[in-house]
Scaffold this active site. Structure first.
Site, mmCIF file in Angstrom:
data_model
loop_
_atom_site.group_PDB
_atom_site.id
_atom_site.type_symbol
_atom_site.label_atom_id
_atom_site.label_comp_id
_atom_site.label_asym_id
_atom_site.label_seq_id
_atom_site.Cartn_x
_atom_site.Cartn_y
_atom_site.Cartn_z
ATOM 1 N N GLN A 27 1.493 -56.854 86.361
ATOM 2 C CA GLN A 27 2.755 -57.596 85.626
ATOM 3 C C GLN A 27 2.652 -58.916 86.817
ATOM 4 O OE1 GLN A 27 5.231 -56.609 83.011
ATOM 5 N NE2 GLN A 27 4.564 -54.090 83.340
ATOM 6 N N CYS A 50 7.066 -53.241 74.988
ATOM 7 C CA CYS A 50 7.600 -54.431 75.375
ATOM 8 C C CYS A 50 7.242 -54.902 73.409
ATOM 9 C CB CYS A 50 5.694 -55.068 75.628
ATOM 10 S SG CYS A 50 4.359 -54.502 74.910
ATOM 11 N N GLU A 61 -3.748 -43.395 81.953
ATOM 12 C CA GLU A 61 -4.264 -44.837 81.841
ATOM 13 C C GLU A 61 -5.483 -44.769 81.029
ATOM 14 O OE1 GLU A 61 -3.175 -47.953 81.494
ATOM 15 O OE2 GLU A 61 -5.648 -48.629 80.882
ATOM 16 N N ASP A 108 5.437 -46.309 79.244
ATOM 17 C CA ASP A 108 5.557 -48.134 78.599
ATOM 18 C C ASP A 108 3.787 -48.617 77.765
ATOM 19 O OD1 ASP A 108 5.423 -50.892 79.490
ATOM 20 O OD2 ASP A 108 4.751 -50.540 81.167
HETATM 21 N N1 SAH Z 1 3.114 -49.214 83.202
HETATM 22 C C1 SAH Z 1 2.144 -50.666 83.291
HETATM 23 C C2 SAH Z 1 1.205 -50.932 82.662
HETATM 24 C C3 SAH Z 1 2.161 -51.184 80.883
HETATM 25 S S1 SAH Z 1 0.505 -52.328 80.114
HETATM 26 C C4 SAH Z 1 2.809 -51.482 84.356
HETATM 27 O O1 SAH Z 1 4.360 -51.554 84.034
HETATM 28 O O2 SAH Z 1 2.455 -52.005 84.731
HETATM 29 C C5 SAH Z 1 0.619 -50.967 78.985
HETATM 30 C C6 SAH Z 1 -1.080 -49.875 79.838
HETATM 31 O O3 SAH Z 1 -1.571 -49.193 78.386
HETATM 32 C C7 SAH Z 1 -2.060 -51.017 80.258
HETATM 33 O O4 SAH Z 1 -2.883 -50.949 80.901
HETATM 34 C C8 SAH Z 1 -3.461 -50.286 79.066
HETATM 35 O O5 SAH Z 1 -4.712 -50.595 79.331
HETATM 36 C C9 SAH Z 1 -3.306 -49.405 78.890
HETATM 37 N N2 SAH Z 1 -3.262 -48.306 77.285
HETATM 38 C C10 SAH Z 1 -3.535 -49.117 76.298
HETATM 39 N N3 SAH Z 1 -3.795 -48.046 74.989
HETATM 40 C C11 SAH Z 1 -3.420 -46.237 75.726
HETATM 41 C C12 SAH Z 1 -4.052 -45.339 75.630
HETATM 42 N N4 SAH Z 1 -4.467 -45.295 74.360
HETATM 43 N N5 SAH Z 1 -3.649 -44.270 76.198
HETATM 44 C C13 SAH Z 1 -3.612 -44.873 77.668
HETATM 45 N N6 SAH Z 1 -4.005 -45.692 77.697
HETATM 46 C C14 SAH Z 1 -3.116 -46.916 77.036
#
Ligand code: SAH
Length: 464
Positions: A291, A417, A341, A390
């Protein structure tokens, strides 16, 4: 009324568009005017006339809005990164609160009175500048052949020189000056996107706000670091900067918009820097997702944890977990946390971070949430007590929402977001699947990105 290109109009700005542009109406016909602020009376010239709307260029502010403030950044007009900086911060927060509210009502179909009863006032910052812990500066060449950094002019790949972004830490200016001076002295050319030639593509910097550690990574257009002639001179100069901990390069010879290469090589110091969020420590490489606003992240995750309502024994899922930041926060208070992830490197980081923090009650799974979660549920039939999501801006796939309903967690914490896709997904969860449905209990917007139009929201849903 007929409208023509180049026509000059006077209009009062009544609303704000999704990219921060002002919207004014003449006999119901909307005009989109960049840099105009809600409440302004402006003179504008129509630049693109369509059947149901037009774009116009702001010529003159005839009467400024009371919510206007002098945009402090030298590049406010050309950069476009800080779409709201001509608004007072108070008004920015108001705009974000309303954006979330209106999306929940319009897209989610929720009752206005219900939403007003659930929404908490947006959490802002005391000092909404210099908040980013990571910066990526493109490098180019000016007309005299000197290396420059700055930002891309809107909708283009032309670099506008600017070393003083007000969202980034001021130490960056010194770092950029050292790198540019070094390039100049050693005749190291900047990368040229058009020809694919040249050496230095981007300068990445990262700072651990709690540790005070700094990282610099040069993205270079070569697999061979010898293109960085006389690199010791650069390293010595950078190492003088207080807190400088890691200097590296990353090779990216692909002709794409992707900034970083796939790997990086440490040139001086350690290969990572440390930062903490709350009581969890994280090792960050130039490639790690983290972040960007640490001060607000603590508040955001704090809310997510509070909403999760953990007492110690819960089985928790954290979907879209990145490097496991939220997962680890939750794991301190939960029975077991499963993180999912899509990026394999992020999952490797998550596992390392779990070990480092002695949080062995965690399992991290690589893959798409929409595949991993349904598969796991189908194979084990296991439910969950709490599910945290998220997702990226496009929100959750329908199959993720369906599986969440089937797993019947007591609570769902949705971190978003993009409040438009949040509203769409909440509607599905609140309508339910005939057996299970959810009710929104709390909605908490958090201003993670002051000066921009973006707003983060944490939402607590409880099973009916
Ligand atoms: N919760 C974390 C990251 C949030 S950003 C934090 O707060 O730091 C969203 C994340 O979702 C990213 O790391 C991205 O790589 C992942 N992502 C995107 N599409 C996805 C999917 N279909 N399945 C799992 N993860 C995914």
């Amino acid at each position: 009324m007929e409208f023509k290109k180049n026509q000059i109009v006077e209009v009062i700005i009544e609303d704000i568009g999704i990219n921060g542009e002002g919207i004014g109406k003449i006999s119901g016909y909307p005009l989109f005017i960049k840099d105009a602020v809600v409440g302004d009376r402006v003179r504008a010239v129509l630049t693109k006339v369509k059947k149901t709307y037009a774009y116009a260029h702001l010529n003159e502010i005839l009467e400024p809005s009371p919510d206007r403030t002098a945009a402090p950044c030298e590049a406010a007009k050309t950069c476009g990164g800080c779409q709201l900086q001509a608004y007072t911060y108070e008004k920015q927060l108001d705009i974000k609160q309303n954006k979330v509210r209106n999306n929940l009502i319009r897209i989610g179909g929720f009752d206005a009175e219900q939403i007003d009863g659930l929404m908490q006032p947006v959490i802002g910052m005391d000092h909404p500048w210099y908040y980013r812990n990571k910066a990526q500066y493109p490098v180019g060449t000016d007309k005299d052949g000197n290396p420059i950094t700055g930002f891309y002019a809107g909708h283009s790949h032309r670099i506008v020189p600017c070393e003083n972004c007000l969202l980034n830490r001021q130490e960056n200016r010194r770092i950029l000056k050292i790198v540019l001076d070094y390039m100049k002295r050693n005749s190291i050319p900047a990368y040229d996107e058009e020809t694919g030639k040249g050496v230095v593509r981007h300068i990445l910097t990262r700072c651990g706000f709690t540790s005070g550690e700094w990282m610099v990574c040069l993205v270079i257009n070569s697999k061979d670091s010898r293109v960085l002639v006389n690199v010791k001179e650069l390293l010595d100069a950078l190492m003088e900067i207080p807190g400088m901990t890691s200097i590296s390069y990353s090779s990216n010879t692909e002709r794409t918009n992707v900034i970083m290469g796939k790997h990086y090589v440490t040139l001086a110091g350690r290969s990572t820097i440390t930062d903490t969020i709350g009581d969890c420590a994280f090792e960050l490489s130039p490639l790690s997702f983290f972040q960007v606003n640490p001060e607000q992240t603590v508040k955001l995750y704090g809310k997510a944890l509070e909403y999760a309502g953990l007492t110690g024994g819960e089985r928790v899922w954290d979907l879209y977990c990145g490097i496991g930041t939220i997962s680890l926060f939750l794991a301190r208070k939960a029975g077991h946390v499963y993180g999912v992830e899509i990026i394999p490197d992020a999952i490797e980081d998550a596992k390392e971070n779990a070990k480092r923090n002695d949080l062995l009650n965690t399992t991290f799974l690589v893959g798409k949430a929409e595949e991993v979660l349904p598969k796991h549920y189908k194979e084990t039939g296991e439910g969950a007590d709490v599910i945290v999501v998220d997702p990226p801006r496009k929100g959750c796939e329908k199959s993720v929402l369906d599986t969440m309903l089937a797993m019947k967690p007591e609570r769902i914490v949705y971190v978003s977001c993009d409040s438009a896709t949040l509203a769409r997904d909440l509607k599905i969860l609140c309508e339910g699947d005939g057996t299970t449905r959810y009710e929104i209990k709390k909605v908490q917007p958090v201003d993670m990105f002051p000066q921009t139009v973006h707003v983060e929201t944490v939402c607590l849903l409880s099973r009916e």
